[in-house]
Design a protein around this motif. Structure first.
Motif, PDB file in Angstrom:
ATOM      1  N   ASP A   1      -6.714  -8.026   0.122  1.00  0.00           N
ATOM      2  CA  ASP A   1      -6.540  -6.753  -0.575  1.00  0.00           C
ATOM      3  C   ASP A   1      -5.110  -6.265  -0.369  1.00  0.00           C
ATOM      4  OD1 ASP A   1      -8.843  -5.505  -2.026  1.00  0.00           O
ATOM      5  OD2 ASP A   1      -9.883  -6.026  -0.165  1.00  0.00           O
TER       6      ASP A   1
ATOM      7  N   VAL B   1      -2.810  -2.797  -0.359  1.00  0.00           N
ATOM      8  CA  VAL B   1      -2.786  -1.333  -0.283  1.00  0.00           C
ATOM      9  C   VAL B   1      -1.335  -0.881  -0.314  1.00  0.00           C
ATOM     10  CG1 VAL B   1      -3.179   0.648   1.257  1.00  0.00           C
ATOM     11  CG2 VAL B   1      -4.968  -1.078   0.946  1.00  0.00           C
TER      12      VAL B   1
ATOM     13  N   TYR C   1      -3.337   3.925  -1.802  1.00  0.00           N
ATOM     14  CA  TYR C   1      -4.297   3.508  -2.830  1.00  0.00           C
ATOM     15  C   TYR C   1      -4.279   1.984  -2.871  1.00  0.00           C
ATOM     16  CZ  TYR C   1      -0.238   2.451  -5.659  1.00  0.00           C
ATOM     17  OH  TYR C   1       0.948   1.909  -6.095  1.00  0.00           O
ATOM     18  N   HIS C   2      -5.314   1.425  -3.472  1.00  0.00           N
ATOM     19  CA  HIS C   2      -5.360  -0.027  -3.621  1.00  0.00           C
ATOM     20  C   HIS C   2      -4.602  -0.455  -4.879  1.00  0.00           C
ATOM     21  CE1 HIS C   2      -8.632   0.187  -0.660  1.00  0.00           C
ATOM     22  NE2 HIS C   2      -8.279  -1.058  -0.371  1.00  0.00           N
ATOM     23  N   GLY C   3      -3.774  -1.486  -4.733  1.00  0.00           N
ATOM     24  CA  GLY C   3      -3.089  -2.097  -5.853  1.00  0.00           C
ATOM     25  C   GLY C   3      -3.748  -3.425  -6.202  1.00  0.00           C
ATOM     26  N   ARG C   4      -3.118  -4.155  -7.116  1.00  0.00           N
ATOM     27  CA  ARG C   4      -3.712  -5.400  -7.614  1.00  0.00           C
ATOM     28  C   ARG C   4      -3.199  -6.585  -6.800  1.00  0.00           C
ATOM     29  NH1 ARG C   4      -6.884  -6.630 -11.619  1.00  0.00           N
ATOM     30  NH2 ARG C   4      -6.858  -8.721 -12.489  1.00  0.00           N
ATOM     31  N   ALA C   5      -4.085  -7.214  -6.038  1.00  0.00           N
ATOM     32  CA  ALA C   5      -3.700  -8.348  -5.192  1.00  0.00           C
ATOM     33  C   ALA C   5      -3.288  -9.559  -6.033  1.00  0.00           C
ATOM     34  CB  ALA C   5      -4.856  -8.722  -4.263  1.00  0.00           C
ATOM     35  N   GLY C   6      -3.890  -9.699  -7.209  1.00  0.00           N
ATOM     36  CA  GLY C   6      -3.646 -10.883  -8.030  1.00  0.00           C
ATOM     37  C   GLY C   6      -2.273 -10.927  -8.663  1.00  0.00           C
ATOM     38  N   THR C   7      -1.537  -9.824  -8.611  1.00  0.00           N
ATOM     39  CA  THR C   7      -0.195  -9.818  -9.174  1.00  0.00           C
ATOM     40  C   THR C   7       0.857  -9.605  -8.088  1.00  0.00           C
ATOM     41  OG1 THR C   7      -0.601  -7.527  -9.833  1.00  0.00           O
ATOM     42  CG2 THR C   7      -0.801  -9.203 -11.542  1.00  0.00           C
TER      43      THR C   7
ATOM     44  N   PRO D   1      -2.499   5.557  -9.983  1.00  0.00           N
ATOM     45  CA  PRO D   1      -1.796   4.531 -10.761  1.00  0.00           C
ATOM     46  C   PRO D   1      -2.690   3.315 -11.030  1.00  0.00           C
ATOM     47  CG  PRO D   1      -0.612   5.078  -8.721  1.00  0.00           C
ATOM     48  CD  PRO D   1      -1.972   5.679  -8.621  1.00  0.00           C
ATOM     49  N   PHE D   2      -2.487   2.712 -12.182  1.00  0.00           N
ATOM     50  CA  PHE D   2      -3.277   1.518 -12.536  1.00  0.00           C
ATOM     51  C   PHE D   2      -2.336   0.527 -13.229  1.00  0.00           C
ATOM     52  CE2 PHE D   2      -7.050  -0.035 -15.351  1.00  0.00           C
ATOM     53  CZ  PHE D   2      -7.293  -1.065 -14.494  1.00  0.00           C
TER      54      PHE D   2
ATOM     55  N   SER E   1       0.234  -2.486 -11.890  1.00  0.00           N
ATOM     56  CA  SER E   1      -0.503  -3.733 -11.663  1.00  0.00           C
ATOM     57  C   SER E   1       0.095  -4.962 -12.333  1.00  0.00           C
ATOM     58  CB  SER E   1      -1.957  -3.565 -12.124  1.00  0.00           C
ATOM     59  OG  SER E   1      -2.021  -3.375 -13.532  1.00  0.00           O
TER      60      SER E   1
END
Lengths: 405, 405
Positions: free
Chosen positions: B116, B118, B152-158, B242-243, B247
């Motif tokens: 994950d 963060v 906040y959680h961000g996008r791990a895949g990027t 943010p999204f 991401s």
């Protein structure tokens, strides 16, 4: 009429050949592997493939569905057709029956490895209700709400299989009216009844997944409980959104219902006004006529209908990838709380008890503002399936345990 | 005086035996594997372990650091001591030298698999500046800001390795004053200069990681560029954060600097007033005296100092886990933009150009409000190391490419 299988299948059970959801199961001393649900049985697909009766063994002799999920739509369709064939043609009975195991004799595990987890906010009724509760001085719907499916990333590492105990989280919260925050176990623990889809086939960086390509990438759907600590969430969320109020636990159901099983459940979604921007336009109707039930300690407290969701799954996926973020196998996208216009269609305690102002009466004579230690929350869903059948999602369930000292 | 290695090491380079960062490298036709940087060389740890000269081969004959990261603090310390021994004791030279490869001859890959991701928001200067820019009618600092490290959680895949092209994202944005949102390539593309730490040793669900246990779990630090599309972000972020504005891409540096290498860089952080709640109290000072440099197309545009960060890494980790969320190997925690009080210490274009109102002059005669296609952003950092040495983070770099049609 439902399609007949030679396996005994109850008409109302929802596990006929029109469904055939996939999951991961194990028995004591045996490795976890892929199975499909039929009636009250699990068809052992690892054994079936070892016996040469279904496709490539690499898909099924695995502790997660990810290997099969990445195989793609043609492989999914071929396997589904083959399962229908061997489960309806009596001549296969002698070969297949040895690979059926009563579901009561197995343990169901987490069905797939989650890559990234995104949670949307796509029920207009839920968004309006939470707006009224959390931001009473503002318009209930933010100005962007009908323009895009609002969402955020959650914690993939705390997506747990159904049945995992939910430990009440501790954290900072500020009681309204108090000047200082304090620390301790959440006093406003909640559930959120949601439906989620999981990606199988990756997409390329820099390219979005248009609404019309949804079926090429998405493997299936699960039920999801987005456990929420409302007091932690309210205090921490400004300006970057939810964090610890959500990240302690998210539960998903054991069986992944294939997209193909839900084709008969597709219905027109609510009218979208204003018309969404072209990248969110969807040729086909992708509302889904899923009937949810939420139970607390065995009492039904709500019956949300997924068909009322404003934003649809293909729109959510197109939005989440339009900036060029690629999909990975195992990316999980949840709908947000499913709430309808009536009180008994609300999908979380926050709405059901109106933030504690109208405690919910359970059938056992007790009331709830929020969840108490020992409470068990179960979400179920059914949908219309092919040939007049019903398709069940099974359930996602979890019991609240006290904070660890 | 720095400790002498028999490998040629420049005094200012920052890659002496006081650093010894770990990374993943490959050469054409060879499998990716673990190396350590020394001077201008990569020490091939897979080859060293195959030759019996360092620990267990399973750690190093791998395309990611995760296997070594999970091994824990004792294993990290033992390997570090052994590397210092063989790189300083001339008697090992004949055995070790064959396993040194010029860094110019290898490709550096993503150092670990992210579980994950963060992202925090822990610079007071950055938080005040963005508050003034985005919410001019409110207090610049939200009321919770000095009570907890907002994240906040961000996008791990990027999360991409340094050098990966950054494709300008498209998305919805609404020009201030315009009634309707529109769709297209971001017109306010930004970088954010950050420092991140990565977890090695998992923690149990339901138990937090106290500030004092930071070293037991955290493997090391990297530089991170949290690429941001400010127009997408401003339109989408209310109320869940943010999204898509974040991401599409996050870049990290190639070398992971061990926690042990940064002990000499520890300094007292800014005074925290009000005193944080007990779970955020930290016995040891965990400010870090890292000097960052941000370059656009080779021109230094900012020199943020990490020592000015209000919330420290052990506080961030304690906060992120206090609700019982377990750590996984590969969990990545970024600091948030590192900005100081001066204009030339601001860590993003949004602040450097004050949202475009004060365009930044580059040394080549051009100005920037936000990033243009073709721009290359590079972040570097150095810290004081043991024995008067310098410890470098190397760099994280990326070039902006046009939106794909």
């Amino acid at each position: 009429m439902t399609t007949d299988s030679w396996v005994e299948v109850s008409a109302d059970g929802g596990y006929g050949v029109e469904n055939l959801p996939y999951g991961i199961f194990s028995r004591p001393g045996e490795l976890p592997r892929v199975g499909a649900a039929i009636g009250d049985q699990v068809l052992d697909l690892a054994a079936m493939s070892a016996a040469g009766m279904v496709e490539d063994r690499r898909y099924f002799a695995s502790g997660s569905l990810n290997a099969f999920m990445v195989a793609g739509r043609a492989a999914w369709a071929a396997n589904r057709a083959r399962l229908v064939e061997v489960l309806t043609d009596e001549s296969y009975r002698d070969q297949v029956e040895p690979h059926l195991i009563p579901v009561a004799d197995v343990e169901l595990l987490r069905p797939f490895e989650v890559a990234d987890y995104v949670d949307f906010y796509s029920s207009e009724h839920h968004a309006r209700n939470t707006g009224r509760i959390f931001r009473p001085r503002d318009e209930p719907l933010p100005s962007n709400w009908k323009r895009l499916p609002i969402g955020y990333h959650g914690r993939a590492g705390t997506v747990y299989p159904s049945g995992t105990p939910v430990i009440r989280p501790s954290g900072q919260r500020r009681t309204p009216g108090e000047p200082e925050p304090s620390f301790g176990p959440s006093q406003r623990l909640d559930f959120e009844a949601e439906v989620a889809f999981v990606a199988g086939v990756p997409s390329a960086a820099g390219r979005g997944v248009p609404t019309g390509a949804f079926r090429e990438h998405v493997f299936g759907f699960v039920l999801l409980n987005d456990w929420s600590a409302r007091d932690l969430q309210a205090w921490e969320s400004r300006p970057l959104g939810p964090f610890l109020g959500k990240s302690f636990a998210t539960s998903i159901s054991s069986w992944v219902v294939p997209v193909a099983a839900l084709e008969p459940a597709r219905v027109p979604p609510p009218v979208q006004d204003p018309a969404p921007l072209p990248y969110l336009h969807c040729e086909e109707p992708w509302g889904l006529d899923l009937h949810l039930e939420v139970l607390i300690n065995g009492q039904v407290v709500s019956r949300p209908r997924f068909a009322s969701m404003y934003w649809t799954p293909p729109q959510q996926l197109a939005h989440a990838t339009v900036n060029g973020a690629p999909l990975r196998t195992g990316d999980l996208f949840a709908s947000g709380t499913v709430s309808g216009p009536e009180r008994d269609q609300r999908g979380c305690m926050l709405e059901l008890s109106w933030n504690g102002q109208e405690p919910l009466e359970l059938g056992d004579g007790t009331t709830r503002s929020f969840l108490e230690d020992g409470d068990t929350v179960t979400i179920r869903a059914q949908a219309p399936g092919a040939s007049g059948s019903r398709v069940t999602f099974g359930e996602v369930t979890g019991t609240v345990h006290p904070t660890r000292a």
